[in-house]
Design an enzyme around this catalytic site. Sequence first.
Site, PDB file in Angstrom:
ATOM      1  N   ASP A 202      -4.954 -12.839   3.116  1.00  0.00           N
ATOM      2  CA  ASP A 202      -6.254 -12.375   3.577  1.00  0.00           C
ATOM      3  C   ASP A 202      -7.439 -12.659   2.655  1.00  0.00           C
ATOM      4  O   ASP A 202      -8.582 -12.360   3.049  1.00  0.00           O
ATOM      5  CB  ASP A 202      -6.217 -10.887   3.955  1.00  0.00           C
ATOM      6  CG  ASP A 202      -5.432 -10.025   3.004  1.00  0.00           C
ATOM      7  OD1 ASP A 202      -4.945 -10.539   1.983  1.00  0.00           O
ATOM      8  OD2 ASP A 202      -5.297  -8.814   3.269  1.00  0.00           O
TER       9      ASP A 202
ATOM     10  N   HIS B 276       0.814  -1.227   0.000  1.00  0.00           N
ATOM     11  CA  HIS B 276       0.000   0.000   0.000  1.00  0.00           C
ATOM     12  C   HIS B 276       0.844   1.273   0.000  1.00  0.00           C
ATOM     13  O   HIS B 276       0.319   2.362  -0.246  1.00  0.00           O
ATOM     14  CB  HIS B 276      -0.920   0.023   1.219  1.00  0.00           C
ATOM     15  CG  HIS B 276      -1.984  -1.022   1.209  1.00  0.00           C
ATOM     16  ND1 HIS B 276      -2.868  -1.183   0.166  1.00  0.00           N
ATOM     17  CD2 HIS B 276      -2.309  -1.978   2.131  1.00  0.00           C
ATOM     18  CE1 HIS B 276      -3.689  -2.180   0.437  1.00  0.00           C
ATOM     19  NE2 HIS B 276      -3.365  -2.689   1.610  1.00  0.00           N
TER      20      HIS B 276
END
Length: 349
Positions: free
Chosen positions: A286, A161
Amino acid sequence: MKTIFSPDQLLHAPTKEISDGQLVPANEIPSRAEIILAHLKKAQFGEVLTPNEFSLDPILKVHDADYVTFLQDFWKLWLAEGRTVEEVFPFVWPVHGLRHDIVPDHIDGKLGFYSFDAGSPMGEHTWVAARKSAETALTGAELILSGDNSAFALCRPPGHHSHRRLYGGYCFLNNAAIAAQYLRDQGVAKVTVFDVDYHHGNGTQAIFYDRADVQFLSIHADPKVEFPYYLGHANERGLKEGAGYNHNYPLPHGTAWAQWEEAMEDACHSIEKFAPDVIIVSLGMDPYENDPISQFKLKRDDFTKIGARIAKLGKPTLFVMEGGYAVGDLGINCTKALSGYLDTVKVGS
């Protein structure tokens, strides 16, 4: 497959984060890395190496110098303001209509200037852990350059990110991007970064968006309903020389294996067409059905299939750890992905 990890990566140890508009227990915690390492050792997966030391040069090839200086100095600046709180959050940002060309002098202004969310707490040891995480990825790249067919950089904090000049999403330095740029600087002609994390790798996309030498592909939750919200749409295809080298696969909440696999197959065909010399996998665990911050429905054995399909691409591959927050299952799932890769390589050799 060698694993690279440093205990210094555990020093960044937040206890809280801001999520869903409230202060909640942190998800990106040291035990994530510890449980992965324990499972790899239990499975006698291979040698575990400590990362080599690097100058700041490879990091500065990806991140702006003023941003890196901020990460290095932030704790000193925080203390200089008389602050005593050990976990630090920004609370104001230079959003639309505000100026982006002047970096504030005050620490609160700097925190907002260099971040894009309030969910990534910083502390006294954040810089040390983030730098060592980047060096873990760089050491993995060196292993690939020295002839290893694969390596696992157990990076923590994660990185995908992080933009050139922004932190957020638990990420401070973009480990995968730093490794990709390092490979390019060492003479590797073409690199693919394949991001399989539940969340879009917005930082990696932004860093390479106008380049044709680093291909980026991401399978992730639709940003219309999921973090990071403002990048990751299918029509983001790259700019200038990079046009056509960025591939996003936004998928709806509830996505299970059949739909995820369809996106993966399309991504793999694009990778084959690009014909990279090295593949970097931003390995997020995830998409798992029991992950506390995911709405996908992948099961344990699906991660074996992901590793196996990547192996069939037949390229030297560096796995770089990203997200995954179902801590109790994280080590098992990660080991399955890496074993799926290795077992397929052995069958094909």
